[in-house]
Design a protein around this motif. Structure first.
Motif, PDB file in Angstrom:
ATOM      1  N   GLU A 246       0.904  -1.085   0.046  1.00  0.00           N
ATOM      2  CA  GLU A 246      -0.148  -0.046  -0.131  1.00  0.00           C
ATOM      3  C   GLU A 246       0.732   1.312  -0.097  1.00  0.00           C
ATOM      4  OE1 GLU A 246      -3.725   2.003   2.282  1.00  0.00           O
ATOM      5  OE2 GLU A 246      -2.977  -0.074   3.036  1.00  0.00           O
ATOM      6  N   MET A 247       1.747   1.242   0.876  1.00  0.00           N
ATOM      7  CA  MET A 247       2.853   2.326   0.751  1.00  0.00           C
ATOM      8  C   MET A 247       3.515   2.724  -0.231  1.00  0.00           C
ATOM      9  SD  MET A 247       4.656   1.506   4.574  1.00  0.00           S
ATOM     10  CE  MET A 247       5.912   2.999   4.499  1.00  0.00           C
ATOM     11  N   LEU A 248       3.823   1.621  -1.113  1.00  0.00           N
ATOM     12  CA  LEU A 248       4.624   1.849  -2.720  1.00  0.00           C
ATOM     13  C   LEU A 248       3.685   2.094  -3.863  1.00  0.00           C
ATOM     14  CD1 LEU A 248       7.341  -0.767  -2.349  1.00  0.00           C
ATOM     15  CD2 LEU A 248       7.514   1.536  -1.972  1.00  0.00           C
ATOM     16  N   THR A 249       2.420   1.877  -3.378  1.00  0.00           N
ATOM     17  CA  THR A 249       1.460   1.973  -4.660  1.00  0.00           C
ATOM     18  C   THR A 249       1.756   3.548  -5.317  1.00  0.00           C
ATOM     19  OG1 THR A 249      -0.189   0.349  -4.023  1.00  0.00           O
ATOM     20  CG2 THR A 249      -0.978   2.110  -5.362  1.00  0.00           C
ATOM     21  N   PRO A 250       1.439   4.401  -4.408  1.00  0.00           N
ATOM     22  CA  PRO A 250       1.616   6.063  -4.810  1.00  0.00           C
ATOM     23  C   PRO A 250       2.775   6.259  -5.488  1.00  0.00           C
ATOM     24  CG  PRO A 250       0.932   5.849  -2.559  1.00  0.00           C
ATOM     25  CD  PRO A 250       1.091   4.450  -2.871  1.00  0.00           C
ATOM     26  N   LEU A 251       4.006   5.548  -5.154  1.00  0.00           N
ATOM     27  CA  LEU A 251       5.003   5.706  -6.237  1.00  0.00           C
ATOM     28  C   LEU A 251       5.149   4.859  -7.416  1.00  0.00           C
ATOM     29  CD1 LEU A 251       7.589   5.023  -3.305  1.00  0.00           C
ATOM     30  CD2 LEU A 251       7.168   7.256  -4.469  1.00  0.00           C
ATOM     31  N   ALA A 252       4.377   3.678  -7.181  1.00  0.00           N
ATOM     32  CA  ALA A 252       4.591   2.838  -8.500  1.00  0.00           C
ATOM     33  C   ALA A 252       3.629   3.077  -9.655  1.00  0.00           C
ATOM     34  CB  ALA A 252       4.417   1.417  -8.089  1.00  0.00           C
ATOM     35  N   ALA A 253       2.394   3.588  -9.041  1.00  0.00           N
ATOM     36  CA  ALA A 253       1.024   3.636 -10.002  1.00  0.00           C
ATOM     37  C   ALA A 253       1.450   4.625 -11.070  1.00  0.00           C
ATOM     38  CB  ALA A 253      -0.145   3.896  -9.326  1.00  0.00           C
ATOM     39  N   PRO A 254       1.780   5.832 -10.915  1.00  0.00           N
ATOM     40  CA  PRO A 254       2.230   6.819 -12.132  1.00  0.00           C
ATOM     41  C   PRO A 254       3.283   6.478 -13.154  1.00  0.00           C
ATOM     42  CG  PRO A 254       2.215   7.932 -10.047  1.00  0.00           C
ATOM     43  CD  PRO A 254       2.329   6.541  -9.692  1.00  0.00           C
ATOM     44  N   PHE A 255       4.122   5.725 -12.645  1.00  0.00           N
ATOM     45  CA  PHE A 255       5.167   5.259 -13.558  1.00  0.00           C
ATOM     46  C   PHE A 255       4.569   4.139 -14.506  1.00  0.00           C
ATOM     47  CE2 PHE A 255       8.017   1.771 -14.446  1.00  0.00           C
ATOM     48  CZ  PHE A 255       8.884   2.397 -15.491  1.00  0.00           C
ATOM     49  N   ILE A 256       3.660   3.245 -13.744  1.00  0.00           N
ATOM     50  CA  ILE A 256       3.219   1.844 -14.432  1.00  0.00           C
ATOM     51  C   ILE A 256       2.330   2.570 -15.496  1.00  0.00           C
ATOM     52  CG2 ILE A 256       1.764   0.017 -14.089  1.00  0.00           C
ATOM     53  CD1 ILE A 256       3.137  -0.417 -11.303  1.00  0.00           C
ATOM     54  N   SER A 257       1.137   3.375 -14.763  1.00  0.00           N
ATOM     55  CA  SER A 257       0.486   4.010 -16.063  1.00  0.00           C
ATOM     56  C   SER A 257       0.881   4.498 -17.269  1.00  0.00           C
ATOM     57  CB  SER A 257      -0.561   5.055 -15.179  1.00  0.00           C
ATOM     58  OG  SER A 257      -1.591   5.586 -16.024  1.00  0.00           O
ATOM     59  N   LYS A 258       1.807   5.274 -16.966  1.00  0.00           N
ATOM     60  CA  LYS A 258       2.609   5.811 -18.138  1.00  0.00           C
ATOM     61  C   LYS A 258       3.039   4.798 -19.008  1.00  0.00           C
ATOM     62  CE  LYS A 258       5.754   9.539 -19.506  1.00  0.00           C
ATOM     63  NZ  LYS A 258       6.730  10.466 -18.826  1.00  0.00           N
ATOM     64  N   ARG A 259       3.740   4.017 -18.784  1.00  0.00           N
ATOM     65  CA  ARG A 259       4.611   2.982 -19.196  1.00  0.00           C
ATOM     66  C   ARG A 259       3.642   1.886 -19.749  1.00  0.00           C
ATOM     67  NH1 ARG A 259       6.754   0.220 -22.239  1.00  0.00           N
ATOM     68  NH2 ARG A 259       8.932  -0.469 -22.315  1.00  0.00           N
ATOM     69  N   PHE A 260       2.826   1.143 -18.928  1.00  0.00           N
ATOM     70  CA  PHE A 260       2.093   0.069 -19.239  1.00  0.00           C
ATOM     71  C   PHE A 260       0.437   0.171 -19.570  1.00  0.00           C
ATOM     72  CE2 PHE A 260       6.124  -1.154 -16.884  1.00  0.00           C
ATOM     73  CZ  PHE A 260       6.562  -1.932 -17.726  1.00  0.00           C
ATOM     74  N   GLY A 261      -0.084   1.286 -19.107  1.00  0.00           N
ATOM     75  CA  GLY A 261      -1.231   1.556 -19.233  1.00  0.00           C
ATOM     76  C   GLY A 261      -2.017   1.456 -18.084  1.00  0.00           C
ATOM     77  N   PRO A 262      -3.487   2.065 -18.165  1.00  0.00           N
ATOM     78  CA  PRO A 262      -4.244   2.374 -17.027  1.00  0.00           C
ATOM     79  C   PRO A 262      -4.689   1.092 -16.144  1.00  0.00           C
ATOM     80  CG  PRO A 262      -5.550   2.506 -18.889  1.00  0.00           C
ATOM     81  CD  PRO A 262      -4.208   2.570 -19.294  1.00  0.00           C
ATOM     82  N   PHE A 263      -4.748  -0.087 -16.930  1.00  0.00           N
ATOM     83  CA  PHE A 263      -5.258  -1.498 -16.261  1.00  0.00           C
ATOM     84  C   PHE A 263      -4.133  -2.090 -15.479  1.00  0.00           C
ATOM     85  CE2 PHE A 263      -8.572  -1.170 -19.277  1.00  0.00           C
ATOM     86  CZ  PHE A 263      -9.542  -1.642 -18.830  1.00  0.00           C
ATOM     87  N   ALA A 264      -2.973  -1.738 -15.844  1.00  0.00           N
ATOM     88  CA  ALA A 264      -1.673  -2.214 -15.085  1.00  0.00           C
ATOM     89  C   ALA A 264      -1.417  -1.539 -13.969  1.00  0.00           C
ATOM     90  CB  ALA A 264      -0.496  -2.334 -15.880  1.00  0.00           C
ATOM     91  N   ALA A 265      -1.800  -0.107 -13.774  1.00  0.00           N
ATOM     92  CA  ALA A 265      -1.596   0.814 -12.848  1.00  0.00           C
ATOM     93  C   ALA A 265      -2.410   0.472 -11.511  1.00  0.00           C
ATOM     94  CB  ALA A 265      -1.918   2.424 -13.141  1.00  0.00           C
ATOM     95  N   VAL A 266      -3.700  -0.345 -11.731  1.00  0.00           N
ATOM     96  CA  VAL A 266      -4.464  -0.765 -10.744  1.00  0.00           C
ATOM     97  C   VAL A 266      -4.074  -1.804  -9.939  1.00  0.00           C
ATOM     98  CG1 VAL A 266      -6.856  -1.374 -10.302  1.00  0.00           C
ATOM     99  CG2 VAL A 266      -6.444   0.028 -12.181  1.00  0.00           C
ATOM    100  N   SER A 267      -3.270  -2.659 -10.765  1.00  0.00           N
ATOM    101  CA  SER A 267      -2.796  -3.872  -9.846  1.00  0.00           C
ATOM    102  C   SER A 267      -2.043  -3.859  -8.736  1.00  0.00           C
ATOM    103  CB  SER A 267      -2.038  -4.729 -10.799  1.00  0.00           C
ATOM    104  OG  SER A 267      -0.996  -4.291 -11.400  1.00  0.00           O
ATOM    105  N   PRO A 268      -0.948  -2.743  -8.541  1.00  0.00           N
ATOM    106  CA  PRO A 268      -0.252  -2.638  -7.294  1.00  0.00           C
ATOM    107  C   PRO A 268      -0.979  -2.537  -6.323  1.00  0.00           C
ATOM    108  CG  PRO A 268       0.650  -1.473  -8.951  1.00  0.00           C
ATOM    109  CD  PRO A 268      -0.615  -1.990  -9.472  1.00  0.00           C
ATOM    110  N   ALA A 269      -2.285  -1.870  -6.201  1.00  0.00           N
ATOM    111  CA  ALA A 269      -3.048  -1.381  -5.005  1.00  0.00           C
ATOM    112  C   ALA A 269      -3.845  -2.760  -4.336  1.00  0.00           C
ATOM    113  CB  ALA A 269      -4.227  -0.610  -5.484  1.00  0.00           C
ATOM    114  N   GLY A 270      -4.009  -3.773  -5.287  1.00  0.00           N
ATOM    115  CA  GLY A 270      -4.849  -4.888  -4.806  1.00  0.00           C
ATOM    116  C   GLY A 270      -6.057  -4.395  -4.188  1.00  0.00           C
ATOM    117  N   CYS A 271      -6.507  -5.054  -2.978  1.00  0.00           N
ATOM    118  CA  CYS A 271      -7.520  -4.697  -2.111  1.00  0.00           C
ATOM    119  C   CYS A 271      -7.795  -3.092  -2.209  1.00  0.00           C
ATOM    120  CB  CYS A 271      -7.534  -5.532  -0.722  1.00  0.00           C
ATOM    121  SG  CYS A 271      -7.568  -7.162  -1.266  1.00  0.00           S
ATOM    122  N   THR A 272      -7.054  -2.518  -1.828  1.00  0.00           N
ATOM    123  CA  THR A 272      -6.851  -1.037  -1.362  1.00  0.00           C
ATOM    124  C   THR A 272      -7.332  -0.154  -2.559  1.00  0.00           C
ATOM    125  OG1 THR A 272      -4.359  -0.439  -1.724  1.00  0.00           O
ATOM    126  CG2 THR A 272      -5.262  -1.370   0.385  1.00  0.00           C
ATOM    127  N   ALA A 273      -7.516  -0.916  -3.625  1.00  0.00           N
ATOM    128  CA  ALA A 273      -8.083  -0.092  -5.060  1.00  0.00           C
ATOM    129  C   ALA A 273      -9.330   0.567  -4.877  1.00  0.00           C
ATOM    130  CB  ALA A 273      -7.858  -0.840  -6.227  1.00  0.00           C
TER     131      ALA A 273
END
Length: 315
Positions: A246-273
């Protein structure tokens, strides 16, 4: 599990209200301010939870590094499997055009400032417990923290529901996505478990124990409690792994969204999405992803207790 149904009712009420309201720009701005103010408060309370948890005090130095390595691997595994499923079962140009167009047309925003504020809030909560545990204010917050977290999450989810409803095309978005709505939770769960097992071999953690710790998909309270009953060290590992996720999701999601797309950006959050990370996801992708993110969190929250219990019995 009762909290899940409360959140579902609350978000549906918010969606209904948002759909009935005109699209006022001032309302959207107010919702954004409210959601992020609540997010900062929740991160402060999370920092307090870290400061008072006995598992962390006893095992932070011995299992902290293992948990960090596994967290990075689990996030990477979730993204990789989600992308693989998307490539195998769906094609861009079919179900995903809408979401890619939304994110490509969304205004670009820097997440660095937001991430620094989140980290600062968590650190402030941790220091408040470590340095001021005996003060009346801190003692009051520790006593009632669970109630405050539940209340603030309900308000945040209600606000997110209004935001979804204001996006008037959300019903057609859901129809167009079809069974693709199952893509992210499936990829998240499979990727988390597979990555944990692989890294577990390197870290000399038994496969079933590694899988159990990762299968919580960010639900750190549930995994920490269940696995601590089997082995305190394993409970600490699961707690830290899912908390760090949960702590790393705010760091990872923007990079993942830009590089791999919006669906992949949801996955780091897991249940907390579906709750604490919902605002982060929509901010770094687009408002159209809010319903996908909420559905991902809700589906995983329903699945985690059964899957985690399976691995607990297998240990």
């Amino acid at each position: 599990m009762s909290d899940l149904w409360v959140f579902i009712v609350v978000v549906l009420a918010g969606i209904a209200l948002g759909y009935a309201l005109p699209v006022w720009n001032w309302l959207k701005r107010a919702l954004s301010v409210l959601q992020f103010a609540l997010l900062f408060v929740l991160m402060f309370l999370m920092g307090m939870t870290i400061g008072q948890d006995p598992l962390l005090k006893n095992y932070i130095l011995t299992v902290g590094l293992q948990a960090l390595v596994m967290t990075i691997a689990v996030i990477a595994g979730s993204v990789a499997v989600t992308l693989a499923l998307q490539k195998v079962f769906f094609r861009r140009g079919h179900r995903f055009d809408l979401f890619y167009e939304e994110i490509e047309n969304a205004p670009k925003q820097s997440m660095l400032k937001l991430t620094l504020i989140i980290v600062a809030c968590m650190l402030a909560g941790y220091l408040a417990v470590v340095l001021g545990r005996e003060t009346a204010v801190v003692a009051f917050l520790l006593t009632h923290s669970a109630r405050f977290v539940f209340l603030f999450l309900c308000i945040m989810v209600f606000g997110s529901g209004i935001d979804i409803g204001l996006h008037k095309s959300f019903l057609s978005d859901i129809r167009k996505s079809g069974i693709a709505i199952l893509l992210v939770p499936t990829g998240t769960m499979l990727g988390s478990i597979l990555a944990a097992i692989v890294v577990g071999f390197v870290l000399r953690i038994a496969p079933m124990k590694a899988a159990a710790a990762a299968s919580a998909c960010g639900w750190y309270t549930l995994s920490g409690v269940l696995l601590s009953n089997i082995e305190p060290r394993l409970g600490a590992l699961a707690f830290l792994l899912n908390l760090m996720r949960e702590m790393l999701t705010p760091l990872a999601a923007p990079f993942i969204s830009k590089r791999f797309g919006p669906f992949a950006a949801v996955s780091p959050a897991g249940c907390t999405a579906m709750d604490t990370m919902l605002g982060i996801i929509t901010r770094c992708t687009s408002p159209a992803m809010a319903i996908i993110a909420f559905a991902n969190g809700a589906i995983l929250a329903c699945a985690v207790p059964g899957i985690l219990s399976f691995f607990v019995r297998a240990i």
